[in-house]
Structure formats: structure tokens, C-alpha cells
Design a protein around this motif. Sequence first.
Motif, mmCIF file in Angstrom:
data_model
loop_
_atom_site.group_PDB
_atom_site.id
_atom_site.type_symbol
_atom_site.label_atom_id
_atom_site.label_comp_id
_atom_site.label_asym_id
_atom_site.label_seq_id
_atom_site.Cartn_x
_atom_site.Cartn_y
_atom_site.Cartn_z
ATOM 1 N N ALA A 10 0.828 -1.217 0.000
ATOM 2 C CA ALA A 10 0.000 0.000 0.000
ATOM 3 C C ALA A 10 0.854 1.256 0.000
ATOM 4 O O ALA A 10 0.534 2.228 -0.687
ATOM 5 C CB ALA A 10 -0.953 -0.012 1.192
ATOM 6 N N GLY A 11 1.948 1.261 0.759
ATOM 7 C CA GLY A 11 2.836 2.432 0.778
ATOM 8 C C GLY A 11 3.457 2.700 -0.573
ATOM 9 O O GLY A 11 3.519 3.837 -1.038
ATOM 10 N N SER A 12 3.908 1.631 -1.228
ATOM 11 C CA SER A 12 4.484 1.777 -2.572
ATOM 12 C C SER A 12 3.435 2.250 -3.573
ATOM 13 O O SER A 12 3.687 3.139 -4.384
ATOM 14 C CB SER A 12 5.064 0.438 -3.046
ATOM 15 N N ALA A 13 2.250 1.655 -3.497
ATOM 16 C CA ALA A 13 1.183 2.034 -4.431
ATOM 17 C C ALA A 13 0.724 3.463 -4.183
ATOM 18 O O ALA A 13 0.424 4.199 -5.129
ATOM 19 C CB ALA A 13 0.008 1.067 -4.311
ATOM 20 N N LEU A 14 0.687 3.871 -2.920
ATOM 21 C CA LEU A 14 0.288 5.239 -2.591
ATOM 22 C C LEU A 14 1.228 6.245 -3.244
ATOM 23 O O LEU A 14 0.784 7.204 -3.881
ATOM 24 C CB LEU A 14 0.266 5.447 -1.078
ATOM 25 N N VAL A 15 2.519 6.019 -3.113
ATOM 26 C CA VAL A 15 3.489 6.942 -3.708
ATOM 27 C C VAL A 15 3.341 6.960 -5.223
ATOM 28 O O VAL A 15 3.359 8.026 -5.845
ATOM 29 C CB VAL A 15 4.924 6.580 -3.262
ATOM 30 N N GLY A 16 3.160 5.798 -5.827
ATOM 31 C CA GLY A 16 2.950 5.760 -7.275
ATOM 32 C C GLY A 16 1.680 6.468 -7.698
ATOM 33 O O GLY A 16 1.655 7.207 -8.678
ATOM 34 N N ARG A 27 -5.568 9.828 -2.028
ATOM 35 C CA ARG A 27 -5.516 10.643 -0.820
ATOM 36 C C ARG A 27 -6.741 10.382 0.050
ATOM 37 O O ARG A 27 -6.637 10.169 1.258
ATOM 38 C CB ARG A 27 -5.438 12.122 -1.215
ATOM 39 N N ASP A 28 -7.907 10.379 -0.569
ATOM 40 C CA ASP A 28 -9.150 10.150 0.166
ATOM 41 C C ASP A 28 -9.180 8.775 0.831
ATOM 42 O O ASP A 28 -9.681 8.620 1.946
ATOM 43 C CB ASP A 28 -10.355 10.318 -0.746
ATOM 44 N N ALA A 29 -8.647 7.762 0.147
ATOM 45 C CA ALA A 29 -8.631 6.412 0.704
ATOM 46 C C ALA A 29 -7.776 6.359 1.968
ATOM 47 O O ALA A 29 -8.173 5.755 2.972
ATOM 48 C CB ALA A 29 -8.112 5.424 -0.338
ATOM 49 N N VAL A 30 -6.628 7.008 1.943
ATOM 50 C CA VAL A 30 -5.741 6.997 3.116
ATOM 51 C C VAL A 30 -6.321 7.856 4.231
ATOM 52 O O VAL A 30 -6.281 7.475 5.405
ATOM 53 C CB VAL A 30 -4.319 7.441 2.723
ATOM 54 N N GLU A 46 -3.777 14.838 6.105
ATOM 55 C CA GLU A 46 -4.152 15.490 4.838
ATOM 56 C C GLU A 46 -3.021 16.389 4.346
ATOM 57 O O GLU A 46 -2.678 16.358 3.159
ATOM 58 C CB GLU A 46 -5.431 16.299 5.020
ATOM 59 N N GLU A 47 -2.435 17.155 5.242
ATOM 60 C CA GLU A 47 -1.299 18.012 4.867
ATOM 61 C C GLU A 47 -0.107 17.172 4.427
ATOM 62 O O GLU A 47 0.567 17.494 3.447
ATOM 63 C CB GLU A 47 -0.904 18.905 6.035
ATOM 64 N N ASP A 48 0.157 16.083 5.166
ATOM 65 C CA ASP A 48 1.274 15.202 4.814
ATOM 66 C C ASP A 48 1.083 14.589 3.431
ATOM 67 O O ASP A 48 2.040 14.459 2.662
ATOM 68 C CB ASP A 48 1.422 14.084 5.850
ATOM 69 N N LEU A 49 -0.136 14.208 3.106
ATOM 70 C CA LEU A 49 -0.405 13.627 1.794
ATOM 71 C C LEU A 49 -0.267 14.657 0.677
ATOM 72 O O LEU A 49 0.227 14.340 -0.414
ATOM 73 C CB LEU A 49 -1.788 12.975 1.769
ATOM 74 N N ASP A 50 -0.676 15.879 0.935
ATOM 75 C CA ASP A 50 -0.487 16.945 -0.061
ATOM 76 C C ASP A 50 1.005 17.207 -0.285
ATOM 77 O O ASP A 50 1.449 17.394 -1.419
ATOM 78 C CB ASP A 50 -1.207 18.224 0.374
ATOM 79 N N GLU A 51 1.756 17.188 0.802
ATOM 80 C CA GLU A 51 3.214 17.353 0.701
ATOM 81 C C GLU A 51 3.837 16.158 -0.028
ATOM 82 O O GLU A 51 4.738 16.325 -0.849
ATOM 83 C CB GLU A 51 3.825 17.500 2.088
ATOM 84 N N LEU A 52 3.336 14.970 0.267
ATOM 85 C CA LEU A 52 3.819 13.777 -0.420
ATOM 86 C C LEU A 52 3.646 13.927 -1.926
ATOM 87 O O LEU A 52 4.560 13.640 -2.695
ATOM 88 C CB LEU A 52 3.062 12.537 0.079
ATOM 89 N N ARG A 53 2.492 14.389 -2.334
ATOM 90 C CA ARG A 53 2.247 14.540 -3.773
ATOM 91 C C ARG A 53 3.241 15.520 -4.401
ATOM 92 O O ARG A 53 3.812 15.244 -5.458
ATOM 93 C CB ARG A 53 0.825 15.003 -4.047
ATOM 94 N N ARG A 54 3.448 16.661 -3.733
ATOM 95 C CA ARG A 54 4.422 17.635 -4.255
ATOM 96 C C ARG A 54 5.813 17.003 -4.366
ATOM 97 O O ARG A 54 6.514 17.180 -5.371
ATOM 98 C CB ARG A 54 4.467 18.880 -3.372
#
Length: 151
Positions: A10-16, A27-30, A46-54
Motif C-alpha cells: 500500500a505504501g508503494s502504491a500510494l506513492v505511485g 488521498r481520500d482512501a488513506v 491530509e497536509e502530509d499527503l499533499d506534501e507527499l504529492r508535491r
Amino acid sequence: MDPITLAAAAGSALVGAMATDAWSQARDAVVGLWRRFRPERVPMVEEDLDELRRDVLAAREQGDTPTQDALAAEWQQRLSEVLRRRPELAEELRTALDDVLAPALEEDERAAVYRQTNIARDHGRAFGVQRGNLIYHEAGPSAESRQESDD
């Protein structure tokens, strides 16, 4: 799929998925998982996931695979912690992986996420390798010892 393997996939797929058009659903799923795990931390996640995407987009633009791998390892660990503390959330994470995260990936990335993960266990510790990432997880105290310490 055991919890460590599930968290790693899941962590690998999330980053991809963060680098795809489906990043919002990923993002919504996590975030949904965190609402059940630690609702008070949802705004931070939510902030961490937005930062992850950037960070993922910047790393992909620069061809920086080590950074992408490090981000995946970070989220693998975070998701592993969720499952360690709340094992009943494994099915929800598995559903997110199968229905949202993995489908957002290209075929070769999806195959890499589901590829065999090697796991070795030693006295409550688990060591795994997935997509070149070493994952280390140490089991917390057993339910019995937690109960004793709560008394």
C-alpha cells in the motif's frame, strides 16, 4: 497478505498513485483509513499527503528514484504502524490497495507492487524486502502484556 506485506504494498502504491490523475482518490482512501485510526490526526495526515504529492511529482520530474523509494518507505512504515495498532483495519487498507491505489498505477508499477515480498521473522521482528526497500517492523507488546500494564 500479512500486515507487513500489505503495508509495504500500500505504501508503494500510494506513492505511485500520487503522481497520477487518481491522486485525489488515493488521498481520500488513506484519509478515510486515518479517520478510523486516529481521527484527531486527520488534518495533519491530509497536509502530509499533499506534501507527499508535491515531493513525488518533483522527484519524478528530476528522475530521482531514491527519493521516491524513501517516500514509499516512510508511508510503508506509517501504514504498518496503523495495522500494528489496529489490525482490524487491514481489510479496509486491502480494499483501498485493490480498488483505488493499484488501479491508478501503470501495469508495470502495479506488477511491482504485488510482486513477491520476502519476509523473515525473528522474535517478534520482521524484515522484508519489497521493490528494493528494506522494511523492518518490531511487534509491540502482546495484548496480554498491554493488559497487565494497564492494570
